[in-house]
Write an enzyme that holds these catalytic residues in place. Structure first.
Site, PDB file in Angstrom:
ATOM      1  CD1 TRP A  31       0.290   0.382   3.357  1.00 25.27           C
ATOM      2  CD2 TRP A  31      -0.384  -1.720   3.020  1.00 25.27           C
ATOM      3  NE1 TRP A  31       0.696  -0.362   4.432  1.00 25.27           N
ATOM      4  CE2 TRP A  31       0.287  -1.668   4.251  1.00 25.27           C
ATOM      5  CE3 TRP A  31      -0.896  -2.956   2.592  1.00 25.27           C
ATOM      6  CZ2 TRP A  31       0.457  -2.793   5.056  1.00 25.27           C
ATOM      7  CZ3 TRP A  31      -0.723  -4.066   3.387  1.00 25.27           C
ATOM      8  CH2 TRP A  31      -0.061  -3.971   4.600  1.00 25.27           C
ATOM      9  NE  ARG A  32       4.540   2.421   4.628  1.00 26.20           N
ATOM     10  CZ  ARG A  32       5.187   1.984   5.701  1.00 26.20           C
ATOM     11  NH1 ARG A  32       6.315   1.301   5.561  1.00 26.20           N
ATOM     12  NH2 ARG A  32       4.721   2.221   6.908  1.00 26.20           N
ATOM     13  CD  GLU A  44      -4.035   3.524   7.483  1.00 24.30           C
ATOM     14  OE1 GLU A  44      -4.308   3.131   8.628  1.00 24.30           O
ATOM     15  OE2 GLU A  44      -2.867   3.679   7.095  1.00 24.30           O
ATOM     16  CB  THR A  50      -5.729  -7.609   9.683  1.00 26.04           C
ATOM     17  OG1 THR A  50      -7.140  -7.814   9.743  1.00 26.04           O
ATOM     18  CG2 THR A  50      -5.078  -8.826   9.068  1.00 26.04           C
ATOM     19  CG  LEU A  87      -8.478  -9.627   5.598  1.00 22.55           C
ATOM     20  CD1 LEU A  87      -9.006  -8.679   4.531  1.00 22.55           C
ATOM     21  CD2 LEU A  87      -7.163  -9.091   6.147  1.00 22.55           C
ATOM     22  N   GLY A  88     -11.252 -11.551   8.953  1.00 15.51           N
ATOM     23  CA  GLY A  88     -12.117 -11.460  10.138  1.00 15.51           C
ATOM     24  C   GLY A  88     -12.817 -10.118  10.255  1.00 15.51           C
ATOM     25  CE1 TYR A  89     -12.932  -8.098  15.831  1.00 16.81           C
ATOM     26  CE2 TYR A  89     -10.974  -8.929  14.712  1.00 16.81           C
ATOM     27  CZ  TYR A  89     -11.682  -8.684  15.872  1.00 16.81           C
ATOM     28  OH  TYR A  89     -11.128  -9.035  17.061  1.00 16.81           O
ATOM     29  CE1 TYR A 124      -3.397   5.327  13.268  1.00 16.15           C
ATOM     30  CE2 TYR A 124      -4.894   3.788  12.193  1.00 16.15           C
ATOM     31  CZ  TYR A 124      -3.617   4.276  12.394  1.00 16.15           C
ATOM     32  OH  TYR A 124      -2.569   3.737  11.701  1.00 16.15           O
ATOM     33  CG  ASP A 142      -1.651   3.323  15.694  1.00 14.44           C
ATOM     34  OD1 ASP A 142      -0.732   4.046  16.151  1.00 14.44           O
ATOM     35  OD2 ASP A 142      -1.448   2.382  14.906  1.00 14.44           O
ATOM     36  CB  CYS A 210      13.877   8.461  24.513  1.00 15.09           C
ATOM     37  SG  CYS A 210      12.591   7.386  25.143  1.00 15.09           S
TER      38      CYS A 210
END
Ligand code: SF4
Length: 350
Positions: A31-32, A44, A50, A87-89, A124, A142, A210
């Site tokens: 996807w990039r 997204e 997933t 992928l579920g859901y 998000y 996120d 940090c």
């Protein structure tokens, strides 16, 4: 613990630190390849629940079957579910299509606020799409980003509290250009370097700033226990046909599955239920047990293969949680029906 009243100042130079690191270390993900809004949106939604590795293959397959928003809007539901299988859901796929119909009519939204008005899109996801596809300075906070910032700033409050605070603090830190890359660089750092259990601080571009360098922040809010449900499944078989139902309520509503009662039954009770429902000439196979864990519910299932000696109408076999079983040949089930993983294990028993 530091309260960081002026988080915005502490975050101002994040783009200078993160963008060069991102250019060198970002993963090559499908996807990039470009920032076309349709491609960004699909990725997204897939990544909401997933893992990246699991989503990669599905993403390529999905995009080649449904290459644009019109194709998605017009896809028959069962084919869409088949493409979503694994992928579920499934509510994500359903929302995606409802939103695609709206987008096909009106065009793509540009701002995070407009994206959020579509079904299945929260803060998000809206921020991620608007910044990656449209270069809007809209933060996407996120779990990964919360983890990076809470460790960076030494703020160990719980995730829900930090989410809104970090979104506000990040907004002014967005650079004049490469806003989408900035969003992705934060996500990437959380996913690959500032990981939950073993952050690789020596490889981190934020090490010098940090506050914690590896502390296990932020605090996790205790999740409520999952609801446990005992269930009995009947796997009706008749030669080369199997009988499937559609869930009518609760988790997986609208999806295909095997006939199910939300109660446990021993073999004697199972046989008595079938006789009372008017089923004749059946033999009950050995039961198999399986546990399936959803995010809020857990099913403890016992499945009984039910072999029928002659073609039988199952219209009177009723359950409060699914439609009466309907017969389908096994090849159709394998080729065209999307069976959620909570039920797919039963195919080996039919
Ligand atoms: S230095 Fe370590 S703890 Fe801090 S942000 Fe980087 S990886 Fe996370």
């Amino acid at each position: 613990m530091n309260d960081h009243p002026d988080r915005a100042a502490a975050l101002a130079d994040l783009p200078d630190l993160l963008l060069p690191w991102y250019d060198e270390h970002k993963r090559d993900l499908p996807w990039r390849k470009n920032t076309d809004p349709y491609r960004v949106w699909i990725s997204e939604i897939m990544l909401q629940q997933t893992r990246v590795e699991a989503a990669k293959e599905h993403y390529v397959r999905f995009l080649s079957a449904l290459p644009n928003v019109r194709a998605l809007a017009e896809c028959p539901e069962e084919r869409l579910f088949k493409l979503w299988e694994g992928l579920g859901y499934y509510s994500r796929a359903r929302n995606l299509q409802t939103a695609a119909k709206m987008v096909a009519e009106r065009g793509f939204p540009h701002t995070a606020k407009e994206w959020k008005a579509l079904p299945g899109i929260g803060d998000y996801t809206a921020g991620a799409i608007a910044s990656i596809a449209f270069e809007e300075p809209s933060p996407a906070v996120d779990g990964n980003v919360i983890r990076v910032l809470s460790r960076l700033l030494g703020d160990g409050r719980d995730q829900e509290t930090l989410k809104g605070a970090f979104a506000e603090a990040l907004r002014p830190a967005y650079p004049a250009a490469r806003r989408g890359d900035f969003t992705q660089s934060l996500m990437e750092l959380g996913a690959t370097v500032c990981t939950p259990a073993s952050p690789q601080c020596l490889l981190c571009p934020l090490l010098s700033r940090c506050e914690t360098r590896g502390d296990s922040l932020p605090q996790k809010r205790e999740k409520p226990p999952r609801k446990m449900t005992d269930a009995t499944l009947f796997l009706f078989r008749d030669g080369e046909r199997v009988a499937l139902c559609r869930r009518t309520q609760g988790v997986l509503r609208g999806m295909y599955g095997f006939f199910m009662l939300e109660q446990s039954m021993d073999a004697e009770q199972a046989a008595a239920f079938l006789r009372e429902a008017g089923v004749r000439g059946f033999s009950l196979g050995a039961p198999a047990a399986h546990r399936h864990v959803f995010s809020h519910v857990e099913w403890n299932m016992t499945a009984y293969p039910v072999l029928l000696s002659s073609p039988t109408d199952l219209a009177e076999v009723c359950s409060p949680v699914c439609t009466p079983p309907e017969w389908l040949d096994k090849q159709t089930v394998a080729r065209e029906i999307s069976l959620p993983s909570a039920f797919r294990w039963c195919l080996d028993l039919t």
